[in-house]
Design a protein around this motif. Structure first.
Motif, PDB file in Angstrom:
ATOM      1  N   VAL A   1      -7.195  -4.361   9.266  1.00 37.82           N
ATOM      2  CA  VAL A   1      -5.914  -4.175   8.586  1.00 37.82           C
ATOM      3  C   VAL A   1      -6.210  -3.721   7.156  1.00 37.82           C
ATOM      4  O   VAL A   1      -6.991  -4.353   6.451  1.00 37.82           O
ATOM      5  N   ILE A   2      -5.606  -2.600   6.758  1.00 44.25           N
ATOM      6  CA  ILE A   2      -5.804  -2.084   5.396  1.00 44.25           C
ATOM      7  C   ILE A   2      -4.438  -1.774   4.793  1.00 44.25           C
ATOM      8  O   ILE A   2      -3.590  -1.173   5.444  1.00 44.25           O
ATOM      9  N   THR A   3      -4.257  -2.175   3.554  1.00 50.71           N
ATOM     10  CA  THR A   3      -3.020  -1.881   2.837  1.00 50.71           C
ATOM     11  C   THR A   3      -3.330  -1.244   1.492  1.00 50.71           C
ATOM     12  O   THR A   3      -4.388  -1.484   0.905  1.00 50.71           O
ATOM     13  N   SER A   4      -2.388  -0.424   1.019  1.00 46.16           N
ATOM     14  CA  SER A   4      -2.479   0.128  -0.336  1.00 46.16           C
ATOM     15  C   SER A   4      -1.315  -0.354  -1.197  1.00 46.16           C
ATOM     16  O   SER A   4      -1.144   0.115  -2.320  1.00 46.16           O
ATOM     17  N   VAL A   5      -0.536  -1.293  -0.672  1.00 39.71           N
ATOM     18  CA  VAL A   5       0.656  -1.775  -1.378  1.00 39.71           C
ATOM     19  C   VAL A   5       0.243  -2.736  -2.490  1.00 39.71           C
ATOM     20  O   VAL A   5      -0.566  -3.644  -2.271  1.00 39.71           O
ATOM     21  N   ALA A   6       0.791  -2.542  -3.662  1.00 35.49           N
ATOM     22  CA  ALA A   6       0.445  -3.386  -4.801  1.00 35.49           C
ATOM     23  C   ALA A   6       0.886  -4.823  -4.577  1.00 35.49           C
ATOM     24  O   ALA A   6       1.917  -5.092  -3.960  1.00 35.49           O
ATOM     25  N   ASP A   7       0.072  -5.749  -5.057  1.00 35.66           N
ATOM     26  CA  ASP A   7       0.433  -7.160  -5.074  1.00 35.66           C
ATOM     27  C   ASP A   7      -0.107  -7.755  -6.375  1.00 35.66           C
ATOM     28  O   ASP A   7      -0.749  -7.037  -7.153  1.00 35.66           O
TER      29      ASP A   7
ATOM     30  N   LEU B   1       1.312  14.756  -6.974  1.00 36.31           N
ATOM     31  CA  LEU B   1       2.456  14.525  -6.091  1.00 36.31           C
ATOM     32  C   LEU B   1       2.143  13.404  -5.112  1.00 36.31           C
ATOM     33  O   LEU B   1       1.052  13.381  -4.519  1.00 36.31           O
ATOM     34  N   PRO B   2       3.066  12.451  -4.905  1.00 36.04           N
ATOM     35  CA  PRO B   2       2.815  11.363  -3.948  1.00 36.04           C
ATOM     36  C   PRO B   2       2.500  11.910  -2.556  1.00 36.04           C
ATOM     37  O   PRO B   2       3.134  12.855  -2.085  1.00 36.04           O
ATOM     38  N   LEU B   3       1.507  11.321  -1.898  1.00 37.46           N
ATOM     39  CA  LEU B   3       1.137  11.753  -0.553  1.00 37.46           C
ATOM     40  C   LEU B   3       2.265  11.443   0.423  1.00 37.46           C
ATOM     41  O   LEU B   3       2.897  10.385   0.345  1.00 37.46           O
ATOM     42  N   VAL B   4       2.501  12.355   1.358  1.00 36.09           N
ATOM     43  CA  VAL B   4       3.624  12.241   2.281  1.00 36.09           C
ATOM     44  C   VAL B   4       3.127  11.951   3.691  1.00 36.09           C
ATOM     45  O   VAL B   4       1.925  11.862   3.952  1.00 36.09           O
ATOM     46  N   SER B   5       4.088  11.833   4.632  1.00 37.34           N
ATOM     47  CA  SER B   5       3.778  11.364   5.982  1.00 37.34           C
ATOM     48  C   SER B   5       2.887  12.311   6.776  1.00 37.34           C
ATOM     49  O   SER B   5       2.299  11.906   7.779  1.00 37.34           O
ATOM     50  N   SER B   6       2.752  13.560   6.362  1.00 34.38           N
ATOM     51  CA  SER B   6       1.846  14.480   7.049  1.00 34.38           C
ATOM     52  C   SER B   6       0.382  14.221   6.686  1.00 34.38           C
ATOM     53  O   SER B   6      -0.522  14.841   7.256  1.00 34.38           O
ATOM     54  N   THR B   7       0.150  13.312   5.757  1.00 32.61           N
ATOM     55  CA  THR B   7      -1.214  12.964   5.354  1.00 32.61           C
ATOM     56  C   THR B   7      -1.814  11.985   6.350  1.00 32.61           C
ATOM     57  O   THR B   7      -1.250  10.925   6.613  1.00 32.61           O
ATOM     58  N   GLN B   8      -2.965  12.325   6.900  1.00 33.93           N
ATOM     59  CA  GLN B   8      -3.620  11.500   7.912  1.00 33.93           C
ATOM     60  C   GLN B   8      -4.495  10.435   7.267  1.00 33.93           C
ATOM     61  O   GLN B   8      -5.162  10.683   6.261  1.00 33.93           O
ATOM     62  N   VAL B   9      -4.500   9.252   7.868  1.00 32.13           N
ATOM     63  CA  VAL B   9      -5.328   8.143   7.402  1.00 32.13           C
ATOM     64  C   VAL B   9      -6.188   7.686   8.572  1.00 32.13           C
ATOM     65  O   VAL B   9      -5.669   7.321   9.629  1.00 32.13           O
ATOM     66  N   HIS B  10      -7.502   7.722   8.391  1.00 29.81           N
ATOM     67  CA  HIS B  10      -8.432   7.342   9.446  1.00 29.81           C
ATOM     68  C   HIS B  10      -9.313   6.192   8.965  1.00 29.81           C
ATOM     69  O   HIS B  10      -9.832   6.225   7.844  1.00 29.81           O
ATOM     70  N   VAL B  11      -9.516   5.212   9.818  1.00 33.32           N
ATOM     71  CA  VAL B  11     -10.478   4.141   9.568  1.00 33.32           C
ATOM     72  C   VAL B  11     -11.699   4.420  10.426  1.00 33.32           C
ATOM     73  O   VAL B  11     -11.579   4.883  11.568  1.00 33.32           O
TER      74      VAL B  11
ATOM     75  N   ILE C   1       0.158   8.229   6.070  1.00 31.93           N
ATOM     76  CA  ILE C   1       0.838   7.729   4.883  1.00 31.93           C
ATOM     77  C   ILE C   1       2.290   7.407   5.259  1.00 31.93           C
ATOM     78  O   ILE C   1       2.937   8.131   6.014  1.00 31.93           O
ATOM     79  N   GLY C   2       2.794   6.313   4.705  1.00 34.22           N
ATOM     80  CA  GLY C   2       4.152   5.870   5.013  1.00 34.22           C
ATOM     81  C   GLY C   2       4.209   4.863   6.143  1.00 34.22           C
ATOM     82  O   GLY C   2       5.233   4.191   6.319  1.00 34.22           O
ATOM     83  N   GLN C   3       3.130   4.737   6.900  1.00 30.21           N
ATOM     84  CA  GLN C   3       3.114   3.797   8.022  1.00 30.21           C
ATOM     85  C   GLN C   3       3.098   2.363   7.495  1.00 30.21           C
ATOM     86  O   GLN C   3       2.322   2.019   6.616  1.00 30.21           O
ATOM     87  N   GLY C   4       3.993   1.558   8.015  1.00 32.18           N
ATOM     88  CA  GLY C   4       4.067   0.153   7.617  1.00 32.18           C
ATOM     89  C   GLY C   4       4.811  -0.092   6.329  1.00 32.18           C
ATOM     90  O   GLY C   4       4.970  -1.240   5.913  1.00 32.18           O
ATOM     91  N   VAL C   5       5.276   0.972   5.668  1.00 30.58           N
ATOM     92  CA  VAL C   5       6.012   0.821   4.406  1.00 30.58           C
ATOM     93  C   VAL C   5       7.321   1.603   4.477  1.00 30.58           C
ATOM     94  O   VAL C   5       7.811   2.118   3.465  1.00 30.58           O
ATOM     95  N   ASP C   6       7.875   1.679   5.673  1.00 29.52           N
ATOM     96  CA  ASP C   6       9.162   2.355   5.904  1.00 29.52           C
ATOM     97  C   ASP C   6       9.158   3.807   5.445  1.00 29.52           C
ATOM     98  O   ASP C   6      10.160   4.318   4.927  1.00 29.52           O
ATOM     99  N   GLY C   7       8.021   4.467   5.618  1.00 29.79           N
ATOM    100  CA  GLY C   7       7.940   5.883   5.298  1.00 29.79           C
ATOM    101  C   GLY C   7       7.814   6.211   3.831  1.00 29.79           C
ATOM    102  O   GLY C   7       7.850   7.387   3.469  1.00 29.79           O
ATOM    103  N   ALA C   8       7.657   5.215   2.980  1.00 28.61           N
ATOM    104  CA  ALA C   8       7.565   5.475   1.541  1.00 28.61           C
ATOM    105  C   ALA C   8       6.350   6.340   1.227  1.00 28.61           C
ATOM    106  O   ALA C   8       5.245   6.070   1.725  1.00 28.61           O
ATOM    107  N   PRO C   9       6.493   7.396   0.434  1.00 28.23           N
ATOM    108  CA  PRO C   9       5.348   8.254   0.099  1.00 28.23           C
ATOM    109  C   PRO C   9       4.323   7.511  -0.739  1.00 28.23           C
ATOM    110  O   PRO C   9       4.658   6.621  -1.529  1.00 28.23           O
ATOM    111  N   GLY C  10       3.063   7.865  -0.549  1.00 29.31           N
ATOM    112  CA  GLY C  10       1.999   7.332  -1.389  1.00 29.31           C
ATOM    113  C   GLY C  10       1.440   5.994  -0.983  1.00 29.31           C
ATOM    114  O   GLY C  10       0.524   5.487  -1.647  1.00 29.31           O
TER     115      GLY C  10
END
Length: 309
Positions: free
Chosen positions: A24-30, A44-54, A90-99
């Motif tokens: 599990v990886i997150t980029s959301v601030a805490d 520019l904030p990264l959008v949903s077309s940006t791929q994220v690979h682990v 990008i946007g997965q798990g954060v309701d599609g929010a960019p970045g």
């Protein structure tokens, strides 16, 4: 920069079936991770077309990955990257929010799996061909334990070591094109006239121009000539009294952190200046900060360059 990353183990029923590892990886601030939204090189904030690979880079050191990115670009990185689980975005798990993203990937892990025992790595790819590579030091893909416990790693992007990409401050990461140079050692080997081992150290100054080898490396300088242009400058912007503070950096060197510090009288304390710090859209190897009037007092600036251990 070291932080505690908690490893959690999930208990399952003992059986003969193969357990899957989950990352599990997150980029959301805490409160412990002041992570800003991820952006492109242009800011520019990264959008949903940006791929994220682990995944992992089996058998490769950090320097080898950086060298590969420099010489082979995104295609070289992709060829050497072993994915773990499915592709995310990008946007997965954060309701599609960019970045931002919060992802969970799962895949079977045995002692013979390609990722087993390898450092967990992250590859982010934009539709425009920019990319970011990060690793999580000390965090590896673990095979199923004899007790049948399923390995689970919970990680935050702020704790990762950035290899390819840009770090504008402790919380701002951007994607990048391929870095123009690789690791410090590989870069320095391109100057064979430096033969004294002591002059090859990061803090050495073979050409006596006041800029260390590491500063030359990070700002696109030449350690064998004292005639390099200044790494920073203050320039007027238009006719409204606005000034730009600009300085050179090599885009894509994620292992280097550039910070602009200011002081009113050249004496300590120097404080980090982060207002309006951005990449110059016309010159990707330049960072700039805008000083807007009224400018009521003297202000001095200096560039601080640090290497990620």
């Amino acid at each position: 920069m070291s932080r505690t990353i908690q490893t959690v183990l999930l208990t399952g029923l003992l059986s003969s079936r193969l357990w899957a590892g989950t990352v599990v990886i997150t980029s959301v601030a805490d409160p412990g991770h002041p992570q800003a939204p991820l952006t492109s090189l242009a800011g520019l904030p990264l959008v949903s077309s940006t791929q994220v690979h682990v995944g992992a880079f089996p058998g490769m050191s950090d320097d080898q990955i950086l060298d590969l990115a420099s010489h082979g670009g995104l295609s070289g990185i992709t060829t050497s990257f072993t994915p773990f689980g499915g592709q995310c975005a990008i946007g997965q798990g954060v309701d599609g929010a960019p970045g931002g993203f919060e992802i969970a990937v799962k895949s079977p892990v045995t002692s013979t799996s390609p990722c087993a025992g390898q450092t967990v790595s992250l590859l982010i790819r934009t539709a425009g061909g920019e990319f970011l590579v990060a690793r999580f030091p000390g965090k590896v893909f673990e095979p199923e334990s004899p007790t049948g416990l399923e390995p689970l790693l919970s990680l935050h992007l702020a704790d990762a070591k950035l290899l390819v990409g840009n770090r504008l401050d402790v919380s701002k990461f951007t994607t990048s094109t391929a870095p123009p140079v690789g690791s410090f050692g590989t870069w320095l080997s391109g100057f064979p006239t430096i033969t004294d081992p002591l002059m090859k150290l990061p803090g050495a100054d073979p050409d006596s121009d006041g800029r260390s080898n590491f500063l030359e490396y990070a700002t696109g300088g030449n350690p064998t000539t004292p005639d390099d242009p200044a790494a920073g400058a203050i320039r007027a912007k238009g006719t409204e009294g606005v000034l730009w503070v600009t300085f050179q950096r090599l885009s894509g060197l994620g292992t280097v952190r550039y910070s602009l510090e200011s002081s009113q009288d050249l004496a300590p304390p120097w404080s980090e200046f982060v207002e309006n710090l951005e990449a110059d859209p016309e010159f990707p190897n330049t960072l700039r900060a805008v000083l807007t009037p009224p400018l009521t007092s003297n202000r001095y600036f200096r560039l601080k360059v640090e290497g990620e251990p």
